[in-house]
Design an enzyme around this catalytic site. Structure first.
Site, PDB file in Angstrom:
ATOM      1  N   PHE A 233       0.869  -1.174   0.000  1.00 11.78           N
ATOM      2  CA  PHE A 233       0.000   0.000   0.000  1.00 11.78           C
ATOM      3  C   PHE A 233       0.908   1.227   0.000  1.00 11.78           C
ATOM      4  O   PHE A 233       1.802   1.346   0.844  1.00 11.78           O
ATOM      5  CB  PHE A 233      -0.883  -0.030   1.252  1.00 11.78           C
ATOM      6  CG  PHE A 233      -2.010   0.954   1.232  1.00 11.78           C
ATOM      7  CD1 PHE A 233      -3.229   0.619   0.663  1.00 11.78           C
ATOM      8  CD2 PHE A 233      -1.870   2.218   1.791  1.00 11.78           C
ATOM      9  CE1 PHE A 233      -4.288   1.523   0.657  1.00 11.78           C
ATOM     10  CE2 PHE A 233      -2.922   3.125   1.778  1.00 11.78           C
ATOM     11  CZ  PHE A 233      -4.127   2.782   1.211  1.00 11.78           C
TER      12      PHE A 233
ATOM     13  N   ASP B 286       2.116  -5.291   8.497  1.00  9.37           N
ATOM     14  CA  ASP B 286       0.958  -4.430   8.301  1.00  9.37           C
ATOM     15  C   ASP B 286      -0.265  -5.338   8.220  1.00  9.37           C
ATOM     16  O   ASP B 286      -0.378  -6.155   7.297  1.00  9.37           O
ATOM     17  CB  ASP B 286       1.130  -3.602   7.019  1.00  9.37           C
ATOM     18  CG  ASP B 286      -0.015  -2.617   6.835  1.00  9.37           C
ATOM     19  OD1 ASP B 286      -1.157  -2.963   7.202  1.00  9.37           O
ATOM     20  OD2 ASP B 286       0.235  -1.514   6.323  1.00  9.37           O
TER      21      ASP B 286
ATOM     22  N   TYR C   5     -10.560   0.848  11.095  1.00  8.00           N
ATOM     23  CA  TYR C   5     -11.796   1.300  10.431  1.00  8.00           C
ATOM     24  C   TYR C   5     -12.208   0.388   9.286  1.00  8.00           C
ATOM     25  O   TYR C   5     -13.209   0.628   8.650  1.00  8.00           O
ATOM     26  CB  TYR C   5     -11.670   2.752   9.945  1.00  8.00           C
ATOM     27  CG  TYR C   5     -10.440   3.068   9.108  1.00  8.00           C
ATOM     28  CD1 TYR C   5     -10.351   2.681   7.782  1.00  8.00           C
ATOM     29  CD2 TYR C   5      -9.369   3.773   9.657  1.00  8.00           C
ATOM     30  CE1 TYR C   5      -9.227   2.983   7.030  1.00  8.00           C
ATOM     31  CE2 TYR C   5      -8.246   4.074   8.912  1.00  8.00           C
ATOM     32  CZ  TYR C   5      -8.181   3.680   7.589  1.00  8.00           C
ATOM     33  OH  TYR C   5      -7.061   3.976   6.850  1.00  8.00           O
ATOM     34  N   LYS C   6     -11.417  -0.664   9.007  1.00 11.18           N
ATOM     35  CA  LYS C   6     -11.775  -1.593   7.926  1.00 11.18           C
ATOM     36  C   LYS C   6     -12.637  -2.711   8.522  1.00 11.18           C
ATOM     37  O   LYS C   6     -13.750  -2.449   8.971  1.00 11.18           O
ATOM     38  CB  LYS C   6     -10.518  -2.074   7.223  1.00 11.18           C
ATOM     39  CG  LYS C   6      -9.854  -0.899   6.463  1.00 11.18           C
ATOM     40  CD  LYS C   6      -8.522  -1.201   5.832  1.00 11.18           C
ATOM     41  CE  LYS C   6      -7.999   0.054   5.114  1.00 11.18           C
ATOM     42  NZ  LYS C   6      -6.587  -0.031   4.772  1.00 11.18           N
TER      43      LYS C   6
ATOM     44  N   ARG D  47     -12.371  -4.167  -6.614  1.00 11.24           N
ATOM     45  CA  ARG D  47     -12.245  -4.913  -5.358  1.00 11.24           C
ATOM     46  C   ARG D  47     -13.615  -5.039  -4.694  1.00 11.24           C
ATOM     47  O   ARG D  47     -14.381  -4.086  -4.649  1.00 11.24           O
ATOM     48  CB  ARG D  47     -11.341  -4.174  -4.378  1.00 11.24           C
ATOM     49  CG  ARG D  47      -9.889  -4.222  -4.684  1.00 11.24           C
ATOM     50  CD  ARG D  47      -9.072  -3.711  -3.495  1.00 11.24           C
ATOM     51  NE  ARG D  47      -9.666  -2.531  -2.868  1.00 11.24           N
ATOM     52  CZ  ARG D  47      -9.156  -1.939  -1.785  1.00 11.24           C
ATOM     53  NH1 ARG D  47      -8.075  -2.414  -1.207  1.00 11.24           N
ATOM     54  NH2 ARG D  47      -9.727  -0.865  -1.272  1.00 11.24           N
TER      55      ARG D  47
END
Ligand SMILES: *Cc1c(COP(=O)(O)O)cnc(C)c1O
Length: 412
Positions: free
Chosen positions: A126, A198, A223-224, A371
């Site tokens: 990322f 990560d 928050y995912k 996605r």
């Protein structure tokens, strides 16, 4: 592959996690396949936000730093995250953001490996991870970045006795490929390096076992899949054995041994508290706390089984019904995958927009990837069927040709 609505309904009826869906607020006309980017809203989070605002802030005012446990939020939230990542108590704090926490642990790890000048990371990581690594290395003499996928074909080839730190993603944010956390940790440590994981796309999607793997450091967002709310604070894990020697660079007062002594000169707190920086964003902890309490009722083994079932079903249906229409499944078909599925098509961006107009929300990652995240706590097998139906219809209609899809907003 054909599958009937009845058989999907039967799968949902037999789902041991089915009841969790009622604990979320979801629009009834939406199939939400972006929980890997922003988790849905738990009902308990709404109540908790009101409580914190009205009672703790409104009535309690500044006293709430003590009486409502505000000062300790990074620690108390950290202890709720710990079981989700296989960490014994005292090794996790929740504060700041994933990017900032990555900076902190990378810096700390580099100092623990003096004399070694190389940081290994993945070219396909990322981007913020790579940007933060660049920033941290820019402050140091003689350090360089070695990228897997650019400078070396794989982890084994990237490793040698110059490597100080290896930064890896547990689940690839684009393809959903799942790394072997224990094996990669062993490999990197075998050459004397420290590892930073990560966990942004694995926490809450599958069991993570940091202690069992002997991991060094980890970071991730809440928050995912954890559903902590937009911009909820991130977590940082530091293995106990490193805590007394690791020093992080953002030496703010909340990481100080005695924040209210107001002395000159920074002295880090003992243990994981030294990875805190400054005043916690109390309002952002409110929904997160409620979400993390919900996770206390969840069996992560069931989450993993359902995740594999939903993503497997989605890939089977896409391949059999849309393979001929040019949709390619990018995500690994074996179990080495997280909880989202990446697809490729020449008109991916337009298809994602057309799906959104049909109530099916997914996202687009440049240059050509769609996605779809399958959050096991609130999605049903029926949602998978509906999503594939909508995609089939949108592709048959060549919906990407619609002129309004030519403009892209900032966030895709
Ligand atoms: C979502 C995500 C981030 C987000 O970082 P922020 O600091 O919260 O903006 C970082 N790394 C990965 C791998 C992610 O998926």
């Amino acid at each position: 592959m054909t599958i009937t609505d009845d058989s999907l309904a039967a799968l949902d009826a037999a789902d041991p996690l089915a009841a969790f869906r009622d604990r979320f607020r979801l629009p009834s006309d939406v199939v939400y396949l972006v929980g890997n980017s922003l988790g849905a809203l738990p009902e308990a989070a709404r109540t908790r936000v009101t409580e914190v605002v009205d009672e703790e802030w409104g009535d309690g005012l500044v006293g709430s730093w003590n009486t409502a446990g505000w000062f300790d939020k990074p620690r108390t939230a950290g202890e709720l995250v710990a079981p989700l990542i296989g960490a014994a108590p005292g090794q996790v704090v929740v504060c700041d953001t994933t990017s900032l926490n990555l900076y902190k642990v990378l810096f700390a790890a580099l100092a623990l490996r003096p004399g070694r000048g190389v940081v290994v990371a993945e070219a396909h990581a990322f981007p913020t991870d790579l940007y933060m690594i660049e920033g941290a290395l820019g402050t140091q003499e003689g350090k360089q970045l070695r990228l897997i996928g650019r400078d070396a074909p794989d982890l084994a080839d990237a490793l040698d006795s110059d490597v100080a730190v290896v930064v890896l993603s547990h689940v690839d944010y684009r393809t959903s490929a799942l790394a072997d956390l224990a094996e990669a940790t062993r490999q990197a440590q075998g050459c004397g390096a420290l590892v930073v994981w990560d966990l942004c796309h694995s926490v809450g999607a599958l069991p993570v076992e940091l202690d069992a793997a002997g991991a060094d450091f980890a970071v991730g967002c809440t928050y995912k899949y954890l559903n902590g709310g937009p911009g909820s604070p991130a977590f940082v894990y530091v293995a106990r054995r490193h805590q007394d020697t690791a020093r992080q660079p953002l030496s703010g007062w909340h990481g100080h041994r005695a924040p209210f002594a107001f002395t000159v000169g920074y002295e880090p707190a003992d243990g994981i508290d030294r990875f805190r920086t400054s005043t916690p964003q109390i309002l952002s902890y409110a929904p997160l706390e409620a979400s993390l309490r919900l996770w206390q009722d969840v069996d992560l083994g069931q989450v993993r089984s359902k995740s594999l079932a939903l993503t497997g079903l989605f890939m089977d249906l896409v391949e059999s019904r849309l393979g001929d229409a040019g949709v390619e499944v990018v995500t690994p078909r074996d179990e080495r995958r997280g909880s989202h599925v990446a697809l490729r098509h020449e008109h991916s961006y337009g298809i994602v927009r057309a799906l959104a107009d049909r109530g099916v929300l997914g996202d687009f990652r440049a240059p050509d990837t769609m996605r779809f995240g399958f959050a096991p706590l609130y999605l049903r097998h029926a949602d998978v069927g509906n999503a594939v139906d909508a995609m089939e219809e949108a592709i048959a209609a060549r919906a990407w040709e619609r002129p309004e899809y030519a403009n892209r907003p900032t966030v895709t």
